[in-house]
Write an enzyme that holds these catalytic residues in place. Structure first.
Site, PDB file in Angstrom:
ATOM      1  N   LYS A  81       0.828  -1.209   0.000  1.00 12.41           N
ATOM      2  CA  LYS A  81       0.000   0.000   0.000  1.00 12.41           C
ATOM      3  C   LYS A  81       0.866   1.263   0.000  1.00 12.41           C
ATOM      4  CE  LYS A  81      -4.164   1.381   2.576  1.00 12.41           C
ATOM      5  NZ  LYS A  81      -5.057   0.925   3.650  1.00 12.41           N
ATOM      6  N   SER A 157      -9.469   1.307   2.006  1.00 11.80           N
ATOM      7  CA  SER A 157      -8.431   2.044   1.319  1.00 11.80           C
ATOM      8  C   SER A 157      -7.354   1.161   0.693  1.00 11.80           C
ATOM      9  CB  SER A 157      -7.776   3.039   2.283  1.00 11.80           C
ATOM     10  OG  SER A 157      -7.252   2.382   3.427  1.00 11.80           O
ATOM     11  N   SER A 181     -10.699  -1.496   5.777  1.00 14.91           N
ATOM     12  CA  SER A 181      -9.882  -1.136   4.621  1.00 14.91           C
ATOM     13  C   SER A 181      -9.172  -2.293   3.957  1.00 14.91           C
ATOM     14  CB  SER A 181      -8.845  -0.073   5.018  1.00 14.91           C
ATOM     15  OG  SER A 181      -9.481   1.151   5.294  1.00 14.91           O
TER      16      SER A 181
END
Length: 481
Positions: A81, A157, A181
């Site tokens: 990420k 996310s 997320s």
């Protein structure tokens, strides 16, 4: 075999490298070819680390030739990420302001995966600053596209990781989760995802300087893997669990607990809080319920989870209170439009006073106690990840109604993050052309029980990915690395 390497599960990829059936370089090149083919259509991989990955693979091949024993993830490519540090690579958080902020060291979970032989192949897209909403759209890299349907969000996310794993661009993804997320993009993209207990995996979420964030950020945010199979998720879990001097929160709890006597009891809550669920979500719960019963679990339908409304309110008040002092600066970084999600959140939930905040911290502990008592009776909980199928991109930032709809949809993820217990998102098949899924929640530090139940579901339902992106075009504004 080379053409099929990227399709193999992570465990099989590592076994092939360790057994000299393929070289680590061949494995990496297979994934790089897949990225070249697919990423222009889905925009999940942002900073591609092609040459670094090839060199790491070549070093691994030399070590194997010298007779060294390779790790359990030997040669397995993984994405990271954009908010998690890879040494020598900018940790951009998807914003122009941090484009050149180069990480000085790997984040602890990256270091642990690398030590097990896995190879970071690229960063993955996120919502700007991981705060711009649930949809994966960043200022630097644009929109990430759901490979099943470009009119639906891949979630976030950790949406870039979910899409990269679902499409075969990486065998594993490393995301993080403070309210869904990891689990939400896993459901929306048809892969498996693990949010561990707080303290299970070591982490270091400091970014600009030596200071740590406040208590909500310290407790709620947990790094977690995404994978196409539960077995691969388990393999990543075994590698990531442990302690690290950079994280005093990480505790030396064994990865596997004592077996439970008799059939494991599973509480089924199809509609947490009683706010309603989409019929397809109810269908996914029913599929998972039948699978667990068939596997010998003692499945019991219960009325509700503990203190849903109170937990949602406390989560919102604590996080907003901690975040409020930095909002004027963060708002500028998010830019026009990127600030709408948090702006609506703060308008809905005002910060608490000092006295109120202290009381909320006590409420937090009290709610955790209620959940511990609930999970003492029912070691596992089966419920929805998100109470709707994948929604349209940006719904949560469109208006107040969209914000409330998304907040309600992720409510079980929010509450289980708040109480610090583990959850595994696992697919339950295709419904109306889109992947469906559920989550298995467990007692603190009993990820093993969650993974076992998720495996039982997967064994009966099957694996959905890797998938080729469907035709239908890209979301406006998407652009690759």
């Amino acid at each position: 075999m080379q053409d099929a390497l990227w399709k193999m599960p992570a465990a099989a990829q590592a076994e092939a490298v360790r057994g000299a059936e393929v070289s680590a370089v061949e494995l990496v090149d297979s994934h790089l070819d897949r990225i070249a083919e697919v990423n222009p259509r889905v925009n999940a991989v942002t900073q591609l680390l092609a040459e670094r990955a090839r060199e790491a693979a070549a070093q691994m091949d030399r070590r194997r030739a010298a007779g060294e024993t390779l790790g359990p993830l030997a040669g397995v490519p993984f994405t990271v990420k954009e908010s998690t540090a890879i040494e020598g690579v900018p940790t951009t958080f998807g914003t122009e302001r941090f484009r050149d902020v180069v990480a000085q060291a790997d984040a602890p979970p990256v270091a642990r995966l690398r030590a097990a032989g896995a190879i970071p192949i690229g960063h993955s897209n996120i919502p700007t600053l991981i705060l711009a909403g649930m949809h994966t759209r960043s200022e630097l890299f644009g929109d990430t596209v759901n490979p099943w349907d470009s009119s639906r969000t891949p979630g976030g996310s950790s949406g870039g990781d979910a899409v990269a794993v679902a499409t075969g661009m990486a065998a594993l993804g490393l995301g993080n989760d403070s309210g869904g997320s990891v689990r939400i993009p896993a459901q929306f993209c048809g892969v498996a995802g693990l949010k561990p207990s707080m303290g299970r995996f070591p982490a270091d979420h400091r970014f600009l300087g030596p200071d740590d964030p406040g208590p909500a950020s310290q407790i709620l945010v947990t790094d977690g893997p995404l994978a196409r199979t539960v077995a691969d998720l388990r393999l990543a879990y075994e590698v990531l669990a442990g302690t690290d001097p950079r994280d005093p929160r990480a505790v030396p709890v064994p990865a596997y607990g004592e077996p439970l006597a008799g059939p494991v009891k599973v509480a089924v809550v199809a509609d947490p809080g009683g706010y309603g669920v989409h019929p397809t979500v109810g269908q996914a719960i029913a599929i998972a319920t039948d699978a667990l019963r068939d596997a010998g679990y003692d499945v019991c339908e219960v009325r509700d989870v503990p203190r849903m409304d109170e937990a949602l309110d406390a989560y919102g008040r604590i996080t907003v209170t901690e975040f409020a002092p930095t909002w004027p600066v963060v708002r500028k970084l998010l830019g026009k439009g990127g600030d709408r999600y948090i702006e609506m959140t703060m308008a809905r939930t005002p910060p608490a006073s000092v006295d109120e905040f202290m009381k909320l911290m006590g409420t937090w502990m009290n709610i955790r106690r209620s959940w511990a008592e609930f999970l003492d009776e029912y070691p596992l909980l089966l419920g929805p990840v998100f109470t709707e199928p994948p929604v349209e991109p940006g719904l949560e930032s469109r208006d107040r109604a969209g914000r409330e709809r998304v907040g309600s949809g992720m409510r079980l993820c929010t509450v289980t993050s708040f109480v610090g217990v583990p959850g595994v998102a696992v697919p339950t098949g295709m419904i109306d052309g889109l992947p469906s899924g559920v989550q298995i929640v467990g007692r603190a530090f009993r990820e093993d029980l969650c993974l076992g139940a998720a495996q039982a579901i997967e064994d009966r339902v099957g694996v959905l990915t890797p998938v080729d992106p469907r035709a239908g075009g890209r979301v406006d504004g998407a652009h690759g690395p």
